[in-house]
Structures are given as C-alpha cells and as structure tokens.
Design a protein around this motif. Structure first.
Motif, PDB file in Angstrom:
ATOM      1  N   PRO A 125       0.827  -1.212   0.000  1.00  0.00           N
ATOM      2  CA  PRO A 125       0.000   0.000   0.000  1.00  0.00           C
ATOM      3  C   PRO A 125       0.863   1.264   0.000  1.00  0.00           C
ATOM      4  N   GLY A 126       0.524   2.205  -0.867  1.00  0.00           N
ATOM      5  CA  GLY A 126       1.257   3.466  -0.946  1.00  0.00           C
ATOM      6  C   GLY A 126       2.465   3.445  -1.852  1.00  0.00           C
ATOM      7  N   ASP A 127       2.806   2.287  -2.384  1.00  0.00           N
ATOM      8  CA  ASP A 127       3.938   2.225  -3.304  1.00  0.00           C
ATOM      9  C   ASP A 127       3.593   2.967  -4.607  1.00  0.00           C
ATOM     10  N   ALA A 128       4.514   3.785  -5.062  1.00  0.00           N
ATOM     11  CA  ALA A 128       4.289   4.534  -6.309  1.00  0.00           C
ATOM     12  C   ALA A 128       5.613   5.055  -6.836  1.00  0.00           C
ATOM     13  N   LEU A 129       5.670   5.214  -8.149  1.00  0.00           N
ATOM     14  CA  LEU A 129       6.820   5.847  -8.808  1.00  0.00           C
ATOM     15  C   LEU A 129       6.364   7.225  -9.263  1.00  0.00           C
ATOM     16  N   ASP A 130       7.038   8.264  -8.803  1.00  0.00           N
ATOM     17  CA  ASP A 130       6.687   9.641  -9.160  1.00  0.00           C
ATOM     18  C   ASP A 130       7.681  10.168 -10.191  1.00  0.00           C
TER      19      ASP A 130
END
Length: 245
Positions: A125-130
C-alpha cells in the motif's frame, strides 16, 4: 388577255397551305434568331465568369506581394552543412560568421539496473513511482506487484503523462532494463524520479545513461543542452535549433 383579279377558289391556288408555310417559315426564322442570341448571351456569360475567376486568382496572388519584405531575398550558407545548417530571416544582417559545434542537445534518459522478466516491483500500500519533467508531474501507483514490462506500460498509459516515454531493453543474456526518456531535449527537460511507500531508488538502480562529448556516462546534466561557439562566444540551447545566437 385576261388578268386574275381574285385569289379565291377559282384561282386554283392553295391559299391556306401557302399561309401556313409562310407562318411556319417566319416562326422558324424567329426561333433561329432567338437561338443565336441565346447562344451569344451564354458565351458572353461564360467569358465573364472566366474573367471574374481569373481576376479573383490574380487578386489573391497579388495580396501576397503587399509586404515589401517579400521582395527581399535572404540566404545563408554553411561551409559544412553536414555539421551545421543555417537559414536567414528578413532581419538577418549580412556577414560571415564562424560557428563551432561542441555538442548536440540530447533527450535525458534514465535506465534501471538489469533484471529478469519475472522480477516484480512494488506490491505494498502506498507504493508509487513519481516522475516529473519541467512542469509536468505524475505518479504511477504500484500497490500491485509489477514487472518492468508492466511498469513501462503503466508509465506510458498514465493519464497525466505528457513528458516521457518508457521502453524495456532486452539484453542478449535475457536480462532487461527499463529506460525512461524525456520527450523534449535539454537540461530543463531532464527526468526527475521519486519513490513513495516502500520503494526506493536502490530497488531499481536508476541512473542517467546519456553519454557526454567524450562518450562517458554523463555526470553533468547541463550537457544535455546543445553548445556552440558563435564568433568566439559560447552559446547553449535546449534544442539543436538555435535562433538569434
């Protein structure tokens, strides 16, 4: 000697037939005259239409000659067009200039370390590539595990992505790497990456894979800009089209 005084029945003449023939002849002659007038009128109308069309075309062509600059011819020549080509605008000043091309502008490229086709990233949860390039920034959610191929597709399909393209490069040994390339050249369009959740830069091993003028890995991103020396003055631009140096 006798004289015919009447053209009545006793004369033997076909009065009715003669009258009808005279009327028919006169009518046909009138029709012929009207037909000729009609043909002449139609020919005149056609000629007027052709003339009007020609005048309209002439007027359109003449409109492009209303600017005095249109009569001025400006030309620029390069002694080596394979290295540097030039064009002259109406504000160009006649002269001879020396141009030295030190480097060309590049599109910034960020590449990962090499992984297998089944390696996955994210999944928490909350993993993301910006990603951000200039004013454009967007995030790719990675709360579900993704392979490099799936991540490349997610980057390219991101609704807010207007600045980068992602591809997967396959090596001969079967390993692969993800490459993110800026859509525009130059230092101001360099790709910036950030990671959310449990993801980190170390998990991907991203690094700039552009080469500098000595074919070494580029350590100074300002070298993404084109660089020339114009009559002894250093000039840099984001693209390989340099206006008003």
């Amino acid at each position: 000697m006798s004289t015919i005084q009447s053209s009545g029945a006793g004369s033997g003449l076909d009065i009715v037939g003669i009258s009808e023939a005279l009327v028919t002849a006169d009518t046909q002659a009138t029709r012929n005259r009207l037909d000729r007038k009609e043909e002449k009128a139609e020919a005149e109308l056609s000629a007027l239409g052709t003339l009007n069309s020609a005048l309209a075309t002439l007027q359109t062509n003449m409109a492009g000659l209303s600017d005095p600059d249109d009569f001025a011819v400006f030309e620029a020549n390069s002694s080596d067009s394979g290295v540097f080509s030039a064009e002259a605008s109406s504000s160009a000043v006649a002269g001879t200039y020396t141009v030295q091309v030190d480097r060309l502008a590049q599109h910034h490229k960020m590449g990962t370390a090499q992984f297998t086709a089944t390696d996955t990233f994210g999944g928490n949860p909350g993993d993301a590539l910006d990603l951000s390039v200039g004013a454009n920034s967007f995030a790719v959610p990675m709360d579900q595990p993704m392979t490099l191929d799936e991540l490349a597709t997610a980057i390219n399909d991101a609704p807010d992505n207007s600045s980068v393209a992602a591809t997967v490069v396959n090596s001969q040994d079967g390993s692969r790497a993800l490459v993110v390339t800026s859509n525009e050249s130059g230092y101001r369009n360099a790709v910036n990456l950030a990671f959310s959740g449990t993801l980190s830069a170390g998990r991907f091993g991203f690094s700039t894979i552009n080469q500098d003028s000595t074919n070494d890995p580029m350590s100074d991103l300002s070298q993404l800009d084109a660089a020339i020396v114009f009559d002894g003055y250093a000039v840099t631009r984001r693209t390989n089209t340099i206006e008003n140096p």
